[in-house]
Design an enzyme around this catalytic site. Structure first.
Site, PDB file in Angstrom:
ATOM      1  N   LYS A  23      96.171 -22.725  22.425  1.00  0.00           N
ATOM      2  CA  LYS A  23      95.940 -21.325  22.042  1.00  0.00           C
ATOM      3  C   LYS A  23      94.813 -21.272  21.018  1.00  0.00           C
ATOM      4  O   LYS A  23      94.359 -22.286  20.504  1.00  0.00           O
ATOM      5  CB  LYS A  23      97.198 -20.694  21.411  1.00  0.00           C
ATOM      6  CG  LYS A  23      98.452 -20.752  22.254  1.00  0.00           C
ATOM      7  CD  LYS A  23      98.395 -19.861  23.466  1.00  0.00           C
ATOM      8  CE  LYS A  23      99.670 -20.021  24.290  1.00  0.00           C
ATOM      9  NZ  LYS A  23      99.522 -19.557  25.636  1.00  0.00           N
ATOM     10  N   SER A  37      96.843 -18.654  30.504  1.00  0.00           N
ATOM     11  CA  SER A  37      96.947 -17.971  29.210  1.00  0.00           C
ATOM     12  C   SER A  37      95.669 -17.985  28.381  1.00  0.00           C
ATOM     13  O   SER A  37      95.522 -17.173  27.476  1.00  0.00           O
ATOM     14  CB  SER A  37      98.081 -18.566  28.381  1.00  0.00           C
ATOM     15  OG  SER A  37      97.742 -19.842  27.897  1.00  0.00           O
TER      16      SER A  37
END
Length: 195
Positions: A88, A45
């Site tokens: 993230k 990701s």
């Protein structure tokens, strides 16, 4: 007659030096453990910034004196299951208004030009429905993976509360041959136009 007390005194000094060294080593290890933690990247990701199966160091005290900033890569407890940690990038901070339509991200009216995102990710156009003019609440952070088409992030499950942030990712330390080995780049310039 004085040789025996000298030997005992040297023995006591040696023992004291050993105990001091052990105590200082344990104190240093405790301080490091409380301030820095290592994490394993599990999944794509954050490509191309962070690669699957890399190890990173996270500064747990980074936000002690200032709030998280746009562009920071953070490790946090996943809001839907706090026993799982995610990594993230912060895209919007409290008070920001964010719009995300396909690959276009607009924060406070400024369209972001994000060099850290995966340019070979055609899936990012259709993964999540558009977000229009979402105002980020107090102590909340909007996060996204750099590999937008293969990232479960704020577009899917909402913002991250500040209390769930573990720390700021600062360094990739394993594997040695990775093209991103070392300090993570500062991407704050991407957000410089936002007031």
């Amino acid at each position: 007659m004085s040789a025996k007390p000298e030997k005992e005194e040297r023995g006591h000094r040696l023992l004291r030096d050993i105990l001091e060294t052990v105590a200082l080593t344990l104190l240093l290890l405790l301080v490091v453990r409380l301030t820095v933690q290592h994490y394993y990247i599990d999944g794509p990701s954050m490509e191309p910034t962070l690669h699957n199966q890399e190890y990173i160091l996270v500064d747990r005290l980074a936000y002690l004196f200032h709030p998280p900033q746009r562009g920071d890569i953070i490790v946090f407890h996943y809001p839907r299951d706090p026993s799982v940690d995610y990594v993230k990038r912060i895209i919007a901070v409290p008070g920001d208004t964010i719009t995300v339509i396909g690959q276009t991200v607009i924060v406070d009216g400024v369209t972001l030009h994000e060099p850290y995102t995966n340019p070979n990710d055609p899936a990012s156009l259709a993964v999540y429905p558009p977000i229009r003019n979402l105002v980020i609440g107090p102590d909340q952070y909007f996060v996204m993976g750099d590999n937008r088409g293969d990232s479960s992030d704020s577009r899917q499950w909402g913002t991250v509360p500040k209390q769930d942030i573990v720390g700021k990712a600062t360094l990739v330390y394993w594997p040695l041959g990775a093209n991103n080995f070392g300090l993570l780049p500062d991407e704050s310039s991407v957000f410089a136009g936002i007031k």
